[in-house]
Write a protein that holds these residues in place. Structure first.
Motif, PDB file in Angstrom:
ATOM      1  N   THR A   1      14.506  10.157   7.414  1.00  0.00           N
ATOM      2  CA  THR A   1      13.732   8.975   7.799  1.00  0.00           C
ATOM      3  C   THR A   1      12.866   8.560   6.617  1.00  0.00           C
ATOM      4  O   THR A   1      12.623   9.357   5.713  1.00  0.00           O
ATOM      5  N   PRO A   2      12.390   7.353   6.600  1.00  0.00           N
ATOM      6  CA  PRO A   2      11.459   6.981   5.524  1.00  0.00           C
ATOM      7  C   PRO A   2      10.272   7.940   5.492  1.00  0.00           C
ATOM      8  O   PRO A   2       9.814   8.420   6.534  1.00  0.00           O
ATOM      9  N   CYS A   3       9.821   8.245   4.287  1.00  0.00           N
ATOM     10  CA  CYS A   3       8.670   9.131   4.124  1.00  0.00           C
ATOM     11  C   CYS A   3       7.948   8.759   2.833  1.00  0.00           C
ATOM     12  O   CYS A   3       8.429   7.952   2.051  1.00  0.00           O
ATOM     13  N   LYS A   4       6.797   9.332   2.644  1.00  0.00           N
ATOM     14  CA  LYS A   4       6.045   9.168   1.405  1.00  0.00           C
ATOM     15  C   LYS A   4       6.460  10.297   0.463  1.00  0.00           C
ATOM     16  O   LYS A   4       6.411  11.477   0.822  1.00  0.00           O
ATOM     17  N   ALA A   5       6.917   9.942  -0.743  1.00  0.00           N
ATOM     18  CA  ALA A   5       7.357  10.939  -1.709  1.00  0.00           C
ATOM     19  C   ALA A   5       7.145  10.402  -3.118  1.00  0.00           C
ATOM     20  O   ALA A   5       7.265   9.203  -3.358  1.00  0.00           O
ATOM     21  N   LEU A   6       6.844  11.305  -4.008  1.00  0.00           N
ATOM     22  CA  LEU A   6       6.596  10.957  -5.398  1.00  0.00           C
ATOM     23  C   LEU A   6       7.803  11.355  -6.238  1.00  0.00           C
ATOM     24  O   LEU A   6       8.137  12.541  -6.340  1.00  0.00           O
ATOM     25  N   ASN A   7       8.482  10.376  -6.808  1.00  0.00           N
ATOM     26  CA  ASN A   7       9.644  10.630  -7.655  1.00  0.00           C
ATOM     27  C   ASN A   7       9.157  11.197  -8.988  1.00  0.00           C
ATOM     28  O   ASN A   7       8.488  10.514  -9.755  1.00  0.00           O
ATOM     29  N   ILE A   8       9.511  12.456  -9.272  1.00  0.00           N
ATOM     30  CA  ILE A   8       9.066  13.066 -10.526  1.00  0.00           C
ATOM     31  C   ILE A   8      10.216  13.203 -11.530  1.00  0.00           C
ATOM     32  O   ILE A   8      10.052  13.845 -12.563  1.00  0.00           O
ATOM     33  N   GLN A   9      11.344  12.615 -11.234  1.00  0.00           N
ATOM     34  CA  GLN A   9      12.492  12.714 -12.135  1.00  0.00           C
ATOM     35  C   GLN A   9      12.143  12.334 -13.576  1.00  0.00           C
ATOM     36  O   GLN A   9      12.520  13.047 -14.504  1.00  0.00           O
ATOM     37  N   PRO A  10      11.389  11.258 -13.799  1.00  0.00           N
ATOM     38  CA  PRO A  10      11.067  10.909 -15.196  1.00  0.00           C
ATOM     39  C   PRO A  10      10.209  11.958 -15.910  1.00  0.00           C
ATOM     40  O   PRO A  10      10.194  12.019 -17.127  1.00  0.00           O
ATOM     41  N   LEU A  11       9.507  12.799 -15.153  1.00  0.00           N
ATOM     42  CA  LEU A  11       8.617  13.806 -15.734  1.00  0.00           C
ATOM     43  C   LEU A  11       9.242  15.196 -15.799  1.00  0.00           C
ATOM     44  O   LEU A  11       8.720  16.083 -16.460  1.00  0.00           O
ATOM     45  N   SER A  12      10.342  15.377 -15.089  1.00  0.00           N
ATOM     46  CA  SER A  12      10.926  16.699 -14.927  1.00  0.00           C
ATOM     47  C   SER A  12      11.776  17.099 -16.128  1.00  0.00           C
ATOM     48  O   SER A  12      12.512  16.292 -16.694  1.00  0.00           O
TER      49      SER A  12
END
Length: 121
Positions: free
Chosen positions: A67-78
């Protein structure tokens, strides 16, 4: 910080062998830390399961947020940018539990949903 992150509208997955999750029932609050690492790739989450299996007793568990959720995409930092990693916070309940094959072993598939109100971004 994560509660103020953008709303994510794609499934997120986490693979584990945490035996404590086997006691969960549908409707239970899902236990989370302040920050939890999930991936937008079910295959990546599955590879984490394979890396954690140490004995025949370890049961693979796939956790899915569908379901939609709040999440922080860290791919650019990983360092591991191919893992499509997101940080997810607390506030989930167990929607569905299924026993099924995961990574060629009998496992458990747990679908969880975000319980907090999401306002349009």
């Amino acid at each position: 910080m994560i509660d103020n992150s953008p709303t994510v509208h794609i499934p997120l997955f986490r693979g584990t062998v945490d035996k404590s999750l086997l006691d969960l029932k549908e409707g239970d609050e899902f236990p989370m830390n302040k920050v939890n690492s999930f991936s937008s790739s079910e295959d990546t989450a599955g590879s984490f399961i394979l890396n954690k299996i140490r004995s025949l007793e370890d049961k693979p568990i796939m956790i899915a947020i569908n379901t939609p959720c709040k999440a922080l995409n860290i791919q650019p930092l990983s360092y591991y940018s191919n893992e499509d990693e997101y940080f997810v916070g607390k506030g989930y309940k167990v929607e569905k539990i299924e026993d099924r094959e995961i990574e060629r072993r009998q496992g458990r598939y747990i679908t969880i949903s975000f319980t907090k109100e999401i306002k349009d971004d």
